[in-house]
Each structure stands twice: as C-alpha cells, then as structure tokens.
Design an enzyme around this catalytic site. Structure first.
Site, PDB file in Angstrom:
ATOM      1  CG  ASP A 139      86.726   0.383  41.106  1.00 28.23           C
ATOM      2  OD1 ASP A 139      86.221  -0.766  40.536  1.00 28.23           O
ATOM      3  OD2 ASP A 139      87.721   1.381  41.185  1.00 28.23           O
ATOM      4  CE  LYS A 192      86.819  -3.199  37.116  1.00 29.65           C
ATOM      5  NZ  LYS A 192      88.054  -2.427  36.773  1.00 29.65           N
TER       6      LYS A 192
END
Ligand code: S3P
Length: 449
Positions: free
Chosen positions: A325, A352
């Site tokens: 992330d 994502k």
C-alpha cells in the site's frame, strides 16, 4: 457507503513540518476485530478502532449478519453470534470502497447456508472478486456476479461445506484471510499455502481468539493450517496504529525542508514494515525510538527528519507484499531523491482502489517528473530535494492513498498540487488534514479544475 460530491483540495509549499503525529488505528486489524468479534461467543471490546468509512461499513455489515456492534464511550463493543451463527442479511451488503471488507466478509459468510448480495462504490465495482470466489467455490459456495467476476455479486453459501487446501495464486492477505474465515465454519482442517508471506494479522488474531492455527515454512512457502469449527473466545483488543497511515507524515517530513516529526506507537510487524526499510536504504533520516514489544508485535516511535540527500534505489521485489500500500507515497519520495527508483514485481498495484501505477505516473508526469511503467513495474527519475514542479490538478480515482500521496507531494513542490477529490481520504485516515495542519502543512480549498 459511497461518499458525496467531489471535494477538491490543494496542498501548497509548507514550512517545516514539526511535532507529534498521532495516526489512527490499523485498518487491517480494525476490520478483523469486528469480523472475528462477531464470530466469537460473547462480548469483544475494541479500543483504538479506526473509525474510517471502510471499517464503519464492515461494522454495519456485521450488524446485518446478526451481531451487535455498538460504540460505548471510546470502546467498540461487539456481541458475537459464534462460528456458524451468522444470519442471512435482509438487504444488500454495501462495502463502499473497501476491498478488504468485501473479500473478508465473502469468506466469513461463504460457509453458511444462505445467500448474500454484495456491492460497493464505483471503484470497488471494478475490482476482481474471482480471486476470492474461486477458492470459496472449493468449499461449495457459488458466486453469481457481473462479467469478469465484478460486484454486485451474490454468493450462495455452502450449507454443508468441506474443508479446503488452497495455494494462493497471488500474494494477497485478503485472499488468504477469506479462505481462513470460510474455513472457520468448515469441518476438519483448512490449509492455505502462500508462496510469499503477506500480512499475518488474521493468523495472529485467530490464534488470539482461541482457534487452532499453525504456520509452517515449507518448500512451497508458508503453509497455514486452521482447525475448523472452533469456539472463538471474545477478546479485549487494543488496535495498534497503522503503519500505512504513518507513511504519510513520515514521508512528508522526509521531503519537506526543516521537518522533524515524531509518529508514536507504530506497529512494525515485518509483514507491514517494508517501506521504512526502503526509506532507510534511500538515506532517509528515519529512526526507531523506544523500540519495544506490545501484544506480541514489535512497536516503535518513528522519528522522521528532512532528508535532502535521498538516493533512488531498486526496491527488492521480494519486499513488495510488506509495503504494497506504500508504493504511491514511495514514488513521491523517489521524485524528491537523486537518481532513479525502480519498483518491480508490483502488478497488484494495478488492481487496488484504482490502477495505482497509472494514477501516480499520470499525476507525477503532470507535475514535471519522468516516470516509465510496464505491466508489473515502474521507475521514477528523481529530481532531487524540492525538484518537483507541481502546479497541476491530479485525478485520484476514488483512491485515498493517491489523494494523500499527491497532497504530501504538494507540501514539497515548487508550485501547489490539487487533488480533484479529497473525499476518499475518509475511508482510512479521516483526520489526515487536521493532523497534517497541526504539523504545519498548508492546504487550500480549490475550485474544481
Ligand atoms: C489488506 C491486504 C492488502 C492491502 C489492503 C489491506 C488486508 O490487499 O492492499 O489495503 O487487510 O488484508 P491484498 O491482500 O489484495 O494485497
């Protein structure tokens, strides 16, 4: 839940960022606290829960599945229904922006003999769900979604589930966790094998809740074995602070002249801490103070100071899962370093909340940075400290981390950077703006470009 009209926001060159940044609770652990609490018998008490929209949506879902989820003072109280005790929701489950929420819930419910329909916002409805529904089919669950395995999707749970042995084809903690949560209500042993280690919060927490779960290192990778149909015991959980949220004030301090920021109580579980290792290899003045263990996890206070001599590096692909992330904000640091930063083995970034390689590459190019990219790699040519031109408006594509990354870039750029919508930040870091302003960051409300 989907958010309202777009709210553009501008970050302008900021003075030194200084002070203490108390970031919110860990998103991954917050989701799991509510889901596992709902599957235990009795009352689980959670403090430090992230009250971001993603987690609130998971809380609402657990209520729809029959658990009681309430906030009492500063504590979230979950009254669970026990393994196998979830009930069929009366309405569609809307997971908003959250891939973690929907995939974990699909797993938890898949071994119950009822149907659930899931949906989400425009971002979530584009994301692949077959990676979860494929292994859930092995338990006996049947999924009917839109073309390409997209939401909205109905999953007809298995009334008589069988245990599963599954090798995850992608490095994904969400997939691993969905299989383990489904395995809770299957008889016998469910086994998940992952070739690359991903975040292990589900395993640690399942153990904490009293499940029999073991991880063995084998030639194939980590082999995780869960014994089905345990009675989960309610827990008292103090959610540690989120290293993925800490990444923003840390990186903003590294690239903004004169900064010195302390970010206390950050979990440094090795499956999550890859960014901080990478930053140190780039020459960041980033130190771990007061390093200690809390609840079996390594924890430290991070101190980040302006680092004018950052160097681009090749990020080891084997580290990708531990910082998956954090590549968007790393690319902002890379743009403020000397030399090229190479990021390989990161195809997952394309699925994502948005295609994160494309979103960052497009915005960075508009801000004067050279970026090259391919299917599973990208490279950023650094412009040195303060070298990013800025003066642009970037599209965040409903992605909180793209919005926060470009705002951090704006604090250190020559000209301001505007994000077209700051709304998604509330999914994971609702206090982002106030926290950064407290450190000395300058925001302006922009009119949409
Ligand atoms: C998460 C796993 C990761 C991560 C996400 C949270 C989790 O996704 O990107 O923000 O809590 O399990 P993948 O498992 O798809 O890599």
């Amino acid at each position: 839940m989907s958010h309202g009209p777009a709210t553009p926001l501008t970050a302008a060159a900021s003075g030194p960022l200084t002070g203490v940044a108390d970031v919110p609770g860990d998103k991954s652990i917050s989701h799991r606290s509510l889901i596992l609490g709902a599957m235990a018998v009795g009352e689980t008490r959670v403090t430090g829960l992230l009250e971001g929209q993603d987690v609130l949506d998971t809380g609402a879902a657990m209520r729809a599945f029959g658990a009681r989820v309430e906030k009492e003072g500063e504590t979230w109280v979950v009254n669970g229904v026990g393994v196998g005790g979830l009930m069929e929701p009366e309405d569609v489950i809307d997971c908003g922006n959250s891939g973690t929420g929907v995939r974990l819930l699909m797993g938890a419910a898949a071994t119950h003999g009822f149907s659930v329909t899931y949906t989400g916002d425009a971002s979530l409805r584009k994301r692949p769900m077959a990676r979860v529904t494929d292994p859930l089919a092995l338990f006996g669950a049947v999924a009917h979604g839109r073309t390409g395995g997209r939401l909205p999707m109905t999953v007809v749970g298995a009334a008589e589930p069988v245990p599963v042995r599954y090798v995850t084809p992608v490095a994904s903690a969400q997939v691993k966790s969905a299989v383990l949560l489904a395995g809770l209500n299957a008889p016998g042993e469910t086994v998940v094998i992952e070739r690359e280690a991903t975040r292990d919060h589900s395993e640690r927490m399942l153990r904490g809740f009293g499940a029999e779960i073991e991880t063995r290192k084998t030639a194939e990778g980590n082999e995780i074995t869960l014994v089905g149909r345990p009675e989960l015991r309610p827990q008292v959980i103090e959610v540690p602070r989120d290293p993925s949220s800490a990444a923003f004030p840390v990186c903003a301090a590294l690239i903004t002249p004169g900064s010195d920021v302390l970010v206390p109580n950050i979990g440094l579980n090795p499956t999550r801490a890859g960014l901080f290792e990478t930053l140190r290899e780039m020459g960041a003045d980033l130190t771990y103070e007061n390093a200690r263990e809390e609840g079996g996890e390594p924890v430290a206070d991070l101190r980040a100071k302006f680092s004018p001599d950052l160097q681009g590096i090749e990020v080891p692909p084997a580290r990708a899962a531990s910082m998956i992330d954090e590549y968007p904000i790393l690319s902002v640091v890379a743009a403020n370093a000397a030399g090229t930063t190479v990021m390989r083995g990161v195809a997952e970034l394309r699925v994502k909340e948005c295609d994160r390689i494309d979103a960052m590459a497009t915005g960075l190019r508009a801000a004067g940075v050279t970026v090259r990219d391919g299917a599973d790699w990208w490279e950023v040519d650094g412009r040195g400290a303060g070298g990013v031109e800025g003066g642009t408006t970037v599209a965040v594509h409903l992605d909180h981390r793209i919005a926060m990354s470009f705002l951090c870039a704006g604090f250190a750029a020559k000209r301001a950077i505007t994000v077209d919508d700051a709304g998604p930040i509330a999914t994971s870091f609702p206090i982002f703006r106030a926290l950064m302003e407290g450190l000395g960051a300058r925001f302006e409300h922009a009119t949409a470009a």
